[in-house]
Design a protein around this motif. Structure first.
Motif: not given
Length: 1567
Positions: A360-368, A478-483
């Motif tokens: 949950l925390q990892d996913l929220l980190a990308f919301v900011s 991976i998520v940050s590269i996608v964004f």
């Protein structure tokens, strides 16, 4: 389609964009009636079954009272139920009432009240369910339900009020009222559900452990911890302040679960291992046989080969074995790969929970970053509505708060998991150690086993803390590269490439650094080894004036160590350089490529700052992964070691039978026993029958298997054939007494209940009475580790007392009389072991060397080479002229003495009960003396148990009672180590900075400051760059502008890295400098400290200063100092940038800073003390474990394993009591700081919204992306401050030891002549001495003249001041009054080294240092090889040394372990021969030397030192009968001083002593 159905259901519009597209937006009523109602109710219905379950379970519901809080909650819900029914009634009334209109109400007005009514009934049931649940004080799901409900109801609430205000009147009065009533009730219910409902019976528990009574809110914010923090702030915490552990965290709970899973997993692994072995039986068989024969040879070496030959033999063998080991290293010869699955099974729920939170925390980190993007576009768009900005600001806050809560829950679970894993492992290792077989035990030393418990378990603890990063890091990447791809397209790859390139470079540097680290550890170990020896043998160094040589040795090793440290620091500064410039380089590469790829790509603020926040997210996983992998590899090693130990063989339980039907107490039928499974048996076809109540002696030459027989009876050896049967319980007294670190009483009771009468009987019988009188607190005196403050004989007697008290049926006594003097031995035999002793009706098996006791035993068993050669009574064996009479002849010389004294003592034995002479010192001879000398000596203790003793007692000036209370104060011999409490003084920081050097310090500060400015400059430049997008809107972007932007941005980035590099280098140099200065000061001072300091301070404490504290100064402090500096500047920079962007922010800074300061002060005070308590409570675990391992055979013999297990659990629990709060204190702090950080984000966003229009978007992005980063930095800052404070204590401790007062100067201006003393005359003139100011005198005015080359014997009972006399000659203690002249030079006027170099002593216990033989003889290289060989020849060592491969270069092991005691004593003689002084002091070794060596030494001294003045401190009167004069000391005075023959005629003190020793007049005249 869906919307239409809903509109029909509501009777109004469901959604229309126009609702939001205006200044004052609102939600359509239909949404409020459907979606916003369904969300909270759906949540509740989801969790309701969980609560209703506990209603179905049969519980004793009557035990729980209805608390007021519970009744209030139920009452509020009941009222809500009424409002729902009322709502339904209103609708029905409107539709079917008397004045109903034709237009009916929409369906929603029927369904919603019904839905609510059902829900309220459900809530009533849920709350009852919570009340019935064991240990539940509130419900998280219910609290969240109320919270959601209130939040969702806020929208209709404001809609109703706005409508009413717009129209000026309320349209639908009944519904308006009902809604507001229920809204008010919901608020009340929310508040009520935030409180914990603690049932009365749980209140006591909750006091002891507040966590049990903490409500949901308190649990997620860690508020329940406040009381501990406040206490810790008011005063330093102590162990008593610690709370009780939760049941689930306690050692017994964890270990039982772990054990349960371990048993099944290990069994499976064993089966796998067996199958693997079956596949390759042939290979192993050959090897096993070869090894077996090898072992057989080594064990078969009889007594013929000297100990040293054996040593050499073993050494050669071990190197061979090592080679073999290397070859077969790859084959794992133990059941493997089961530990991880066991751990997983034991802790899987914790793992799954923490993984969930982490996700949950990892996913929220990308919301900011996405919100940040929206925020920037909001500031750029002049047409947007202000409310949008506020929504974004609030969302930023919400996301950040959720993120903080999840993150802290995740960390809490992970750290607790780590703690539990460590606990389970420690307990498993301890359990295993109690049952481990001797084979497995031989494979690892006690130290290694303790290491399994400390280091390896700790390593698992550290890895489990971060285990989830294994999947979380790749996920984040991976998520940050996608964004990023979405933002910048393919140009991201450029930045990514830079990051990926960093990894191998960092890896290279890390391996390099590890290499230096290993090298460094080597030097550290070497230095610590020397330090250890130096401190243990400090007395010798002082007596021989060898300090400078050793100081030089240590300093040279330290120099090497610092060189390596410098290299290490340089390497790490390169990696820091890379780490700091990485983000700059990455963003530079990405942005540059992005801008250069096509002219259409213009860098906008949203793109730039969103990317930067994403890059910041990326930094962490990329930095962590390599570290995590490295630590997992290390843990792999630990895993193997633990699996090998825990999977090892257990002791076979069925070796010894306990069959009560046998008529003999102990019977062995043709048994063969070996130590190792495959080895040749050591004891061969042994058959023994011992009837109950007999006393059997076991005798035999050294190495004939006496102790092995004992071990076999205890079941510690492998049985090859035959069996043992033992009827009844055992008590065992080992050869080396095993003493626990507890009081004397606890050591004797050993877990039995205390019965005063029996206890006193045992004490008297074991002759411990007088010893206990001497010990300050009597039987309650605490004995140090390994029985440090008892002499060998006292330990042995305590060990015997333990057995005697235990009331067992069978006593196995392994030579308990060897460590005590002959008369004490006689007393013990008479009173305890012998035919009239305490144990006369028990079965006793006594291993003994004392021939004198044999006539009194029932049977004698004679062992020769592991076989029983004869059994019979003393007289029958004597007659048979077999092995036994040979044995007797070997010991004939002793026999002779004994018989004399027996003849002599016969008529006096009745007086034994007269007060025995107080064994040790008079009270005026202080404790230290007792420790350093007399306690090591167990002689002359009660020579006086005859008539004369009574006479002495009457007229000797012994003060007794008035001193008793004084000594009480000395109950603890060792002063307790000062544990620093409270804040560290500022002066300590200054002291460290001074050691660093002010110039260096200032430079480092300056450089870091400039670096920070460059960082801010770079980001301001970026924000300016992004404004180009606005300026050149719809125009072509000029190339020169583009290149300048990229160039300056890059240059500033590289400059930062370079500055950090420079700063780190300077700091590295400075810190190496500081380490050198602090260590030199410490070493220099420790070598000049008077001896008394070492007597009152345990060596461990001093070693700790040199090991742990210096390590901290070398490695930890520079690191935490640098991090702290960077953090501080980072935080200040961030605040500066935010203030620059939104000047409003300055208002907020002050209150935030105040809160921050308070939180930090509270936390640091508590955390620091918890840390200290942790380390204080950790050492008992390890020392208890070490104690257990060394006393295993005793514990097993008495069958006390369970008691020790319990004790271990208690000690681990005590430690967990301070570890757990420490974990929580970190979370407590983190969550508070993160809230602060979140507020910083919120306010910076809020002010950006308020000052919209007057501020450019670039700065907004900058401010918020900075603020998003500030939480982490704030957290680090506090962590670093407290770490720095914890570490700086090391400087404080080291400087405490550099300020201890020194002894006199080593060399003064007044130097004696070169050849002084050339005659060797000694004069004592009214010489008085005391050990410390304020203590009584030890020598009361000694006056005597000793002419040149006289031979003087000095005798006196223990504590008469014999050793003090030598100490005075060497000025180990300084005179209180009077003088000593040597050849008319007053020794107090010259330097210590001048004095000590001209005297020679052969000390009582021979101390050797590790190093070459040559260094041990001549540390300063003063003598040639010829002289050394000459000395060795005279001391009868020449043949031995010449036979060694390396000759004089032969390495002596630590403490001289690889030489026999006799050889060590001879080496000390060689030292004395080399020095050729005119005055020789001989502190005669007591029991260490066999008669042969003793003769050699005496003859050499007579011959070689004929022209010298020799003072002999004698313990055996034989050796001084040929002196020219004998000085008899008593209570610090000379009572007789004359030639031996005259003294014997006078029939005074000396005569009575001679009589005790069995030297009769006629015998002397024959001499």
């Amino acid at each position: 389609m869906c919307a239409a159905a809903l509109e029909e259901y509501c009777g109004s519009v469901f959604w229309n964009a126009s609702f939001l597209d205006r200044e004052d937006p609102d939600l359509p009523i239909c949404v409020e009636q459907t979606v916003l109602v369904w969300i909270p109710l759906g949540f509740l219905w989801l969790f309701a079954p969980h609560h209703l379950m506990s209603l179905c379970r049969r519980t004793r519901v009557n035990t729980k009272h209805w608390t007021k809080l519970y009744l209030c909650k139920q009452f509020v819900v009941a009222l809500l139920l009424l409002t729902a029914i009322a709502g339904l009634a209103v609708t029905l009334g409107e539709d079917f009432g008397p004045n109903s209109s034709t237009v009916k109400n929409a369906a929603v007005y029927y369904t919603n009240p019904v839905l609510f009514a059902v829900t309220w009934i459900l809530v009533l049931l849920c709350q009852e369910g919570v009340r019935r649940k064991e240990g539940a004080v509130d419900s998280a799901s219910l609290f969240i339900f109320w919270l959601l409900l209130v939040l969702c109801d806020v929208f209709p609430f404001q809609t109703l009020i706005r409508d009413a205000l717009k129209v000026g009147e309320v349209s639908d009065v009944p519904r308006f009222c009902l809604f507001h009533i229920s809204f008010g009730l919901e608020l009340i219910a929310l508040v009520l559900s935030a409180f914990a409902d603690i049932p009365p019976e749980a209140r006591e528990q909750a006091k002891k452990n507040p966590e049990l009574g903490a409500s949901f809110l308190s649990r997620i914010t860690f508020n329940w911890f406040n009381s501990m923090v406040v206490t810790g702030y008011k005063r330093p915490l102590v162990q008593e302040d610690m709370w009780e552990l939760n049941e689930k965290d306690s050692t017994s709970y964890l270990s039982s679960r772990f054990q349960h899973h371990m048993d099944s997993d290990l069994a499976a692994a064993r089966v796998r291992y067996q199958n693997k072995l079956k596949k390759k039986p042939l290979k192993n068989k050959g090897r096993a046989q070869a090894e077996a024969s090898e072992n057989g040879i080594s064990n078969g070496l009889g007594k013929g080969v000297s100990q040293d030959a054996l040593m050499m033999e073993d050494k050669g063998k071990s190197t061979e074995k090592k080679k073999k080991k290397k070859e077969k290293k790859e084959e794992e010869d133990y059941p493997n790969s089961w530990l991880l699955s066991t751990m997983y099974k034991t802790f899987k729920w914790l793992l799954i929970e923490s993984a969930f939170f982490k996700l949950l925390q990892d996913l929220l980190a990308f919301v900011s970053p996405q919100l940040l993007k929206l925020m920037i576009s909001f500031t750029q768009d002049p047409d947007s509505y202000v409310w949008e900005g506020y929504v974004y600001a609030v969302l930023l806050l919400l996301v950040a708060i959720l993120q903080s809560l999840f993150l802290q829950q995740y960390f809490q679970r992970c750290f607790v998991l780590g703690m539990k894993v460590r606990t389970a492992l420690m307990d498993a290792v301890y359990k295993k150690a109690l049952v481990v077989s001797n084979d497995t035990r031989k494979e690892s030393t006690v130290g290694e086993t303790v290491n399994l418990m400390s280091a390896d378990a700790q390593r698992f603890n550290d890895v489990t803390n971060f285990i989830h990063l294994l999947w979380s890091c790749p996920l984040q990447i991976i998520v940050s590269i996608v964004f990023l791809w979405l933002e910048l397209g393919p140009s991201v790859l450029a930045g990514l490439l830079v990051m990926v390139l960093m990894v191998p470079i960092n890896g290279l540097l890390a391996t390099q650094a590890r290499k230096f680290q290993v090298e460094n550890m080597k030097f550290k170990d070497k230095r610590m080894k020397i330090m250890n020896e130096l401190l243990n043998g400090v007395k010798i160094l002082k007596l021989f004036a060898w300090e400078p040589s050793f100081q030089a040795q240590v300093e040279s090793i330290r120099g090497e160590e610092l060189k390596v440290m410098k290299k290490f620091a340089y390497v790490s500064s390169v990696s820091i350089f890379i780490f700091t410039s990485a983000p700059a380089l990455v963003s530079l590469a990405s942005f540059a490529v992005y801008v250069l790829v096509s002219p259409d790509n213009v860098l906008t603020a949203e793109k730039a700052f969103t990317s930067i926040s994403l890059f910041n997210i990326l930094r962490f996983p990329l930095a962590m992964l390599p570290m995590l992998i490295a630590s997992i590899v290390q843990t792999g090693v630990s895993k193997k070691r633990l699996e090998k130990f825990l999977g090892g063989e257990d002791l076979e339980a069925d070796i010894v039978r306990h069959d009560p039907s046998f008529d003999s107490a102990v019977s062995v039928r043709n048994g063969s026993f070996s130590w190792e499974r495959d080895a040749e048996p050591l004891l061969k076809d042994v058959s023994l029958e011992i009837k109950p109540g007999r006393l059997v002696a076991v005798v035999g030459a050294v190495g004939s298997g006496k102790s092995s027989l004992m071990s076999a009876l205890l079941g510690e050896m492998h049985s090859k054939e035959g069996f043992i049967n033992i009827k009844g319980s055992l008590a065992f007294v080992p050869q080396q007494a095993w003493i626990q670190n507890a009081t004397v009483r606890d050591n004797i009771l050993f877990g039995s209940s205390h019965e005063e009468k029996r206890f006193q009987e045992v004490i008297q019988a074991c002759a411990l009475g007088p010893d206990l009188k001497l010990l300050a607190a009597g039987e309650l005196t605490e004995i140090g580790e390994k029985g440090i403050n008892l002499s060998g004989g006292q330990k042995q007697r305590v060990s015997l007392a333990r057995a005697a008290y235990s009331q067992a049926d069978i006593y196995l006594l392994d030579d308990p009389l060897s460590a005590v003097d002959s008369h004490v031995g006689k007393h013990l035999f008479d009173k305890v072991i012998g035919p009239n002793g305490l144990l006369k009706n028990k079965t006793r098996i006594l291993v003994t060397h004392g021939v004198s006791f044999l006539p009194y035993v029932d049977e004698v068993v004679v062992l020769v080479d592991g076989k029983i050669s004869e059994i019979g009574s003393y007289s029958s064996l004597r007659a048979s002229k077999g092995a036994f009479s040979e044995f007797l002849d070997t010991y004939a010389k002793e026999q002779n003495d004994q018989s004399n004294s027996n003849k002599d003592g016969c008529q006096d034995t009745e007086d034994l009960d007269i007060i025995p002479e107080r064994e040790d010192t008079q009270p005026d001879s202080p404790l230290e003396d007792t420790v350093s000398f007399t306690l090591k000596r167990e002689n002359s203790i009660r020579r006086s148990q005859r008539g004369s003793s009574v006479r002495v007692r009457k007229n000797s000036t012994l003060k007794k009672s008035e001193d008793a209370d004084e000594t009480k104060a000395g109950q603890r011999l060792i002063e307790k180590e000062a544990m620093e409490t409270g804040q560290v003084k500022f002066s300590v920081y200054l002291q460290y900075l001074r050691a660093l050097g002010w110039g260096y310090t200032a430079m480092v500060f300056l450089i870091y400051f400039i670096q920070n400015i460059a960082f801010i400059g770079q980001n301001l430049w970026l924000s300016d760059w992004t404004n180009d997008a606005v300026d050149y809107f719809n125009q072509t972007y000029p190339n020169w502008k583009r290149d300048t932007r990229v160039g300056v941005f890059g240059a500033l980035g590289v400059a930062q890295g370079f500055l950090v590099f420079l700063g780190t280098l300077l700091l590295a140099n400075a810190s190496v400098n500081a380490s050198r200065i602090l260590h030199s000061r410490l070493l220099n001072n420790m070598l000049r400290v008077p001896m008394i300091f070492f007597d009152t301070t345990p060596v461990g404490r001093v070693v700790n200063r040199f090991a742990k504290d210096i390590f901290t100064i070398d490695e930890a402090i520079p690191q935490s100092f640098r991090s702290w500096l960077l953090c501080l500047l980072g935080v200040l920079g961030t605040l500066f940038v935010i203030c620059l962007a939104t000047p409003f922010f300055t208002i907020i800074i002050l209150p935030l800073a105040v809160i921050y300061f308070f939180v930090q002060r509270f936390y640091v005070a508590t955390s620091r003390q918890l840390r200290r308590l942790d380390s204080v409570s950790r050492s008992p675990i390890y020392s208890h474990f070490g104690e257990t391992v060394s006393g295993l055979s005793v514990i097993r013999a008495y069958k006390h394993q369970d008691r020790f297990l319990k004790h271990n659990e208690v000690t681990i629990d005590e430690n967990l009591k301070s570890v757990y709060p420490w974990i929580v204190s970190n979370r407590w702090l983190a969550i508070r700081l993160e809230f602060l950080g979140n507020l910083v984000v919120f306010f910076s966003a809020l002010f950006a919204v308020i000052s919209k229009g007057s501020i450019d978007s670039g700065l907004v992005g900058l401010a918020i992306s900075y603020a998003l980063n500030v939480t982490q930095t704030l957290n680090w800052l506090v962590r670093m401050s407290s770490e720095l404070e914890t570490n700086i204590v090391a400087v404080e401790r080291v400087s405490e030891y550099t300020e201890i007062e020194n002894e006199a100067k080593w060399i003064t201006d007044n130097r004696p002549p070169e050849n002084w003393p050339d005659e060797g005359k000694l004069q004592f003139i009214d010489y008085k001495v005391r050990y410390r100011p304020g203590l009584d005198l030890v020598l009361h005015g000694i006056t005597c003249n000793i002419a040149s080359s006289e031979k003087i014997g000095i005798v006196g009972r223990t504590g008469a001041g014999k050793s003090s006399l030598t100490n005075c000659l060497f000025r180990i203690i300084e005179a209180a009054d009077g003088r000593i002249l040597i050849d008319d030079v007053d020794i107090s006027t010259i330097g210590l080294h001048d004095l000590r170099n001209r005297l020679t002593i052969i000390p009582q216990d021979p101390v050797l240092f590790s190093g070459t033989l040559r260094m041990n003889l001549d540390p300063f290289d003063k003598f040639s090889d010829e002289e050394l060989w000459k000395a060795l020849e005279l001391s009868h060592l020449k043949d031995y040394v010449a036979g060694l491969q390396e000759g004089l270069q032969h390495e002596v092991a630590e403490g001289g372990e690889n030489l026999s005691v006799g050889q060590r004593q001879l080496l000390c003689l060689a030292r004395a021969l080399l020095r050729k002084s005119r005055i020789l002091i001989l502190d005669e070794a007591t029991a260490a030397v066999d008669l042969e060596t003793d003769d050699l030494i005496q003859n050499t001294i007579r011959k070689e030192f004929a022209h010298c003045t020799v003072l002999t401190i004698a313990h055996r009167l034989h050796s001084i009968m040929d002196s020219s004069r004998v000085m008899v000391l008593d209570a610090g005075k000379i009572v007789e001083f004359d030639s031996p023959s005259n003294l014997l005629e006078n029939r005074g003190y000396f005569y009575s002593m001679a009589k005790d020793a069995g030297i009769a007049q006629e015998e002397f005249s024959a001499l």
